[in-house]
Design a protein around this motif. Structure first.
Motif, short mmCIF file in Angstrom:
data_model
loop_
_atom_site.label_atom_id
_atom_site.label_comp_id
_atom_site.label_asym_id
_atom_site.label_seq_id
_atom_site.Cartn_x
_atom_site.Cartn_y
_atom_site.Cartn_z
N ARG A 104 53.10 45.95 41.34
CA ARG A 104 51.69 45.82 40.90
C ARG A 104 51.36 47.02 40.04
O ARG A 104 51.71 48.16 40.38
CB ARG A 104 50.75 45.80 42.10
CG ARG A 104 49.31 46.09 41.68
CD ARG A 104 48.29 45.77 42.70
NE ARG A 104 48.18 44.33 42.90
CZ ARG A 104 47.21 43.76 43.63
NH1 ARG A 104 46.29 44.52 44.20
NH2 ARG A 104 47.15 42.46 43.77
N HIS A 132 48.58 37.08 38.03
CA HIS A 132 48.81 37.32 39.45
C HIS A 132 49.36 36.00 40.03
O HIS A 132 48.66 35.27 40.73
CB HIS A 132 47.47 37.71 40.11
CG HIS A 132 47.58 38.30 41.47
ND1 HIS A 132 48.77 38.38 42.18
CD2 HIS A 132 46.63 38.85 42.28
CE1 HIS A 132 48.53 38.96 43.36
NE2 HIS A 132 47.25 39.25 43.43
N ARG A 165 43.00 38.81 36.29
CA ARG A 165 44.35 38.23 36.20
C ARG A 165 44.43 36.97 37.05
O ARG A 165 45.22 36.08 36.78
CB ARG A 165 45.37 39.25 36.67
CG ARG A 165 45.07 39.84 38.05
CD ARG A 165 45.90 41.09 38.26
NE ARG A 165 45.57 41.80 39.48
CZ ARG A 165 45.70 43.11 39.62
NH1 ARG A 165 46.10 43.85 38.62
NH2 ARG A 165 45.43 43.69 40.76
N VAL A 166 43.59 36.92 38.11
CA VAL A 166 43.58 35.74 38.97
C VAL A 166 43.11 34.52 38.15
O VAL A 166 43.68 33.44 38.24
CB VAL A 166 42.67 35.96 40.20
CG1 VAL A 166 42.53 34.68 41.01
CG2 VAL A 166 43.21 37.09 41.06
N ARG A 218 35.72 38.49 41.63
CA ARG A 218 35.10 39.80 41.84
C ARG A 218 34.70 40.42 40.50
O ARG A 218 35.42 40.28 39.51
CB ARG A 218 36.11 40.72 42.55
CG ARG A 218 35.60 42.10 42.89
CD ARG A 218 36.63 42.86 43.72
NE ARG A 218 37.86 43.14 42.98
CZ ARG A 218 38.06 44.20 42.22
NH1 ARG A 218 37.10 45.10 42.06
NH2 ARG A 218 39.21 44.38 41.61
N GLN A 220 35.08 43.19 38.30
CA GLN A 220 36.15 44.20 38.27
C GLN A 220 35.63 45.46 37.59
O GLN A 220 36.02 45.77 36.46
CB GLN A 220 37.34 43.64 37.50
CG GLN A 220 37.79 42.27 37.98
CD GLN A 220 39.14 42.30 38.66
OE1 GLN A 220 40.00 43.08 38.30
NE2 GLN A 220 39.30 41.48 39.67
N PRO A 255 39.37 35.47 45.76
CA PRO A 255 40.68 36.09 46.06
C PRO A 255 40.58 37.35 46.92
O PRO A 255 41.60 37.81 47.45
CB PRO A 255 41.21 36.44 44.66
CG PRO A 255 39.98 36.62 43.83
CD PRO A 255 38.96 35.67 44.37
N GLY A 256 39.38 37.92 47.04
CA GLY A 256 39.21 39.17 47.75
C GLY A 256 39.74 40.32 46.92
O GLY A 256 40.59 40.11 46.06
N PRO A 257 39.26 41.54 47.11
CA PRO A 257 38.15 41.89 48.00
C PRO A 257 36.81 41.44 47.41
O PRO A 257 36.64 41.43 46.19
CB PRO A 257 38.24 43.42 48.04
CG PRO A 257 38.88 43.82 46.74
CD PRO A 257 39.80 42.70 46.36
#
Ligand code: ASP
Length: 299
Positions: A104, A132, A165-166, A218, A220, A255-257
């Motif tokens: 990562r 991801h 990226r998700v 989220r 970011q 996806p969290g957090p």
């Protein structure tokens, strides 16, 4: 398949094969002794240059449940602090002859960069705002388990798409599995050209009721170099997903957090339409299946 750098490394049959295998590993995770010998005597290195809770712990557990020896390196506290380059770090760790390196990094393209420096299979655990892929696989797994199939499903991805990226991996994976994907958020957080990945884009939540699944991203803030929105309060007012915006029957993912109270309200997180806990649980079985695919199935 030798490496998993992008969800594009997999076609639909490949995704289905990994998820079918993940089903059998989920069964292992339900046993009292949660171990199978598939990777006995082999080594997995987890190299994390960016903070992580779910991804790092589930890759570690996945490798251990397959009986691999596991080395976990975090940038803080490693020789990276002393200025060791990525290449030197990867080559040093490759001296242990690992079967896989999970990496990562805050920089897009890092996983691909590492491939020529090692004989190990490289798995992208998130590279900057690029991709991801294992998150996308566990999200497809979670939806497939809940609904049987993604074919014809209407999935809305809401929030900070620009830095996610998700979002990139999930648009490709959801679309590849037959879902119709829409991304929604403030215009400054919707990257130009995102439609080329196969998603419709809109700055408005007016048609959110059409979604079967609302996938919230989220904010970011660590990747924002300037102000993308007037204030967080205004963002919450216009885009927060809460019970007033969700209609009955819609499923909720993240996806969290989570920034509780910002992109998602507390009651929505804890409601029974939330799949957030199932997503975390799916992470271990799906990552076991990814290791199995890369390290035991002939390429
Ligand atoms: N955990 C996910 C990632 O690493 C999502 C996020 O951080 O917002 O990309």
């Amino acid at each position: 398949m030798s490496h998993l750098l992008s969800i594009e490394d997999l076609d639909r049959a490949g995704i289905e094969r990994i998820l079918d295998r993940a089903e059998s590993f989920a069964e292992v995770s339900g046993r009292e002794i949660k171990k199978v010998p598939a990777l006995r005597g082999r080594t997995v290195v987890n190299l994390f240059y960016e903070s992580s809770t779910r991804t790092s712990s589930s890759f570690e557990l996945a490798a251990k449940r397959l009986s691999a020896d596991v080395v976990n390196i975090r940038a803080a506290g490693s020789a990276v602090d002393k200025g060791e380059s990525l290449r030197d770090t990867v080559q040093t760790l490759s001296a242990y002859d690992p079967a896989a390196i999970v990496i990562r990094s805050p920089h897009a393209g890092t996983a691909a960069l590492v491939v020529p420096w090692t004989d190990a299979a490289v798995i992208n655990a998130g590279d900057g705002k690029h991709e991801h892929p294992t998150q996308a696989l566990l999200d497809v797994f979670t939806l497939r388990r809940r609904l049987g199939s993604l074919e014809g499903l209407n999935i809305w991805i809401v929030g900070d798409v620009t830095h996610s990226r998700v979002a990139r991996s999930n648009i490709l994976a959801f679309g590849g599995m037959g879902a119709k994907v829409t991304v929604a958020g403030p215009p400054t957080l919707l990257p130009r050209g995102i439609e080329q990945l196969g998603a419709a884009a809109t700055p408005s939540l007016e048609r959110l009721h059409e979604a079967d699944v609302v996938y919230v991203l989220r904010m970011q803030q660590e990747r924002m170099e300037s102000a993308y929105i007037p204030t967080l309060r205004e963002y919450a007012q216009r885009y927060q997903i809460n019970s007033a915006r969700l209609r009955p029957g819609q499923l909720l993912m993240h996806p969290g957090p989570v920034n509780r109270g910002l992109e998602l309200s507390g009651e929505a997180i804890d409601s029974d339409v939330s799949l957030i806990g199932s997503q975390v649980q799916a992470g271990v079985a799906v990552r076991m299946a990814v290791f199995y695919e890369l390290l035991t199935v002939p390429a």
